[in-house]
Design a protein around this motif. Sequence first.
Motif, PDB file in Angstrom:
ATOM      1  N   GLU A  74       0.868  -1.185   0.000  1.00  0.00           N
ATOM      2  CA  GLU A  74       0.000   0.000   0.000  1.00  0.00           C
ATOM      3  C   GLU A  74       0.897   1.226   0.000  1.00  0.00           C
ATOM      4  OE1 GLU A  74      -3.452   2.190   2.676  1.00  0.00           O
ATOM      5  OE2 GLU A  74      -2.475   0.417   3.452  1.00  0.00           O
ATOM      6  N   TRP A  75       0.539   2.219  -0.794  1.00  0.00           N
ATOM      7  CA  TRP A  75       1.279   3.476  -0.851  1.00  0.00           C
ATOM      8  C   TRP A  75       0.570   4.545  -0.034  1.00  0.00           C
ATOM      9  CZ3 TRP A  75       6.003   4.655  -2.643  1.00  0.00           C
ATOM     10  CH2 TRP A  75       6.649   3.701  -3.420  1.00  0.00           C
ATOM     11  N   LEU A  76       1.363   5.334   0.674  1.00  0.00           N
ATOM     12  CA  LEU A  76       0.852   6.478   1.424  1.00  0.00           C
ATOM     13  C   LEU A  76       1.472   7.741   0.839  1.00  0.00           C
ATOM     14  CD1 LEU A  76       1.381   5.170   5.072  1.00  0.00           C
ATOM     15  CD2 LEU A  76      -0.664   4.941   3.654  1.00  0.00           C
ATOM     16  N   ARG A  77       0.708   8.800   0.832  1.00  0.00           N
ATOM     17  CA  ARG A  77       1.204  10.129   0.446  1.00  0.00           C
ATOM     18  C   ARG A  77       0.854  11.072   1.572  1.00  0.00           C
ATOM     19  NH1 ARG A  77      -1.603  14.166  -2.312  1.00  0.00           N
ATOM     20  NH2 ARG A  77      -0.210  15.857  -2.901  1.00  0.00           N
ATOM     21  N   ASN A  78       1.873  11.656   2.169  1.00  0.00           N
ATOM     22  CA  ASN A  78       1.688  12.529   3.332  1.00  0.00           C
ATOM     23  C   ASN A  78       0.903  11.827   4.438  1.00  0.00           C
ATOM     24  OD1 ASN A  78       3.080  14.601   2.009  1.00  0.00           O
ATOM     25  ND2 ASN A  78       1.217  15.353   1.053  1.00  0.00           N
ATOM     26  N   GLY A  79       1.192  10.533   4.616  1.00  0.00           N
ATOM     27  CA  GLY A  79       0.582   9.765   5.694  1.00  0.00           C
ATOM     28  C   GLY A  79      -0.814   9.236   5.416  1.00  0.00           C
ATOM     29  N   GLN A  80      -1.354   9.546   4.250  1.00  0.00           N
ATOM     30  CA  GLN A  80      -2.703   9.110   3.892  1.00  0.00           C
ATOM     31  C   GLN A  80      -2.633   8.094   2.750  1.00  0.00           C
ATOM     32  OE1 GLN A  80      -5.443  10.144   5.613  1.00  0.00           O
ATOM     33  NE2 GLN A  80      -3.946  11.192   6.904  1.00  0.00           N
ATOM     34  N   PRO A  81      -3.546   7.119   2.727  1.00  0.00           N
ATOM     35  CA  PRO A  81      -3.532   6.147   1.625  1.00  0.00           C
ATOM     36  C   PRO A  81      -3.630   6.843   0.274  1.00  0.00           C
ATOM     37  CG  PRO A  81      -5.033   5.435   3.349  1.00  0.00           C
ATOM     38  CD  PRO A  81      -4.602   6.835   3.700  1.00  0.00           C
ATOM     39  N   ARG A 126       0.743  21.889 -10.648  1.00  0.00           N
ATOM     40  CA  ARG A 126      -0.152  21.185  -9.727  1.00  0.00           C
ATOM     41  C   ARG A 126       0.664  20.563  -8.620  1.00  0.00           C
ATOM     42  NH1 ARG A 126      -5.513  19.637 -12.248  1.00  0.00           N
ATOM     43  NH2 ARG A 126      -5.391  20.728 -14.194  1.00  0.00           N
ATOM     44  N   LYS A 127       0.066  20.471  -7.479  1.00  0.00           N
ATOM     45  CA  LYS A 127       0.769  19.872  -6.352  1.00  0.00           C
ATOM     46  C   LYS A 127       0.270  18.464  -6.079  1.00  0.00           C
ATOM     47  CE  LYS A 127       1.973  24.232  -4.360  1.00  0.00           C
ATOM     48  NZ  LYS A 127       2.952  24.611  -3.426  1.00  0.00           N
ATOM     49  N   SER A 128      -0.475  17.894  -7.038  1.00  0.00           N
ATOM     50  CA  SER A 128      -1.062  16.577  -6.818  1.00  0.00           C
ATOM     51  C   SER A 128      -0.017  15.475  -6.702  1.00  0.00           C
ATOM     52  CB  SER A 128      -2.057  16.237  -7.926  1.00  0.00           C
ATOM     53  OG  SER A 128      -1.401  16.181  -9.176  1.00  0.00           O
ATOM     54  N   HIS A 129       1.207  15.736  -7.161  1.00  0.00           N
ATOM     55  CA  HIS A 129       2.258  14.728  -7.057  1.00  0.00           C
ATOM     56  C   HIS A 129       3.234  15.031  -5.924  1.00  0.00           C
ATOM     57  CE1 HIS A 129       1.611  13.738 -11.572  1.00  0.00           C
ATOM     58  NE2 HIS A 129       0.732  13.136 -10.806  1.00  0.00           N
ATOM     59  N   GLU A 130       3.211  16.247  -5.381  1.00  0.00           N
ATOM     60  CA  GLU A 130       4.129  16.607  -4.306  1.00  0.00           C
ATOM     61  C   GLU A 130       3.756  15.880  -3.027  1.00  0.00           C
ATOM     62  OE1 GLU A 130       5.092  21.225  -5.501  1.00  0.00           O
ATOM     63  OE2 GLU A 130       4.452  20.761  -3.492  1.00  0.00           O
ATOM     64  N   GLY A 131       4.758  15.575  -2.235  1.00  0.00           N
ATOM     65  CA  GLY A 131       4.482  15.004  -0.929  1.00  0.00           C
ATOM     66  C   GLY A 131       5.531  13.991  -0.521  1.00  0.00           C
ATOM     67  N   VAL A 132       5.301  13.445   0.648  1.00  0.00           N
ATOM     68  CA  VAL A 132       6.165  12.393   1.181  1.00  0.00           C
ATOM     69  C   VAL A 132       5.466  11.068   0.929  1.00  0.00           C
ATOM     70  CG1 VAL A 132       7.245  11.451   3.256  1.00  0.00           C
ATOM     71  CG2 VAL A 132       7.109  13.936   2.935  1.00  0.00           C
TER      72      VAL A 132
END
Length: 70
Positions: A24-31, A60-66
């Motif tokens: 499972e992948w998380l982005r900024n701590g969310q699934p 767009r920032k839709s790809h930015e994150g941890v």
Amino acid sequence: MVVKVGSPATLSCRASGNPEPTIEWLRNGQPLDPDRLEVHSRPIVLPGGSIFFLSVVPGRKSHEGVYACV
């Protein structure tokens, strides 16, 4: 990882075991749910669990994150 706008990117995740693990992948701590992103900006989940972005979308920032795989 820093990716130039418009360039492809692959985030790798490897896991092994028996039974085969589910990744499972998380982005900024969310699934991360690729189906909830706009069609042109959806990452592709590859066999083995890595994710591939065909093109990082400009403006767009839709790809930015941890990102993290679990």
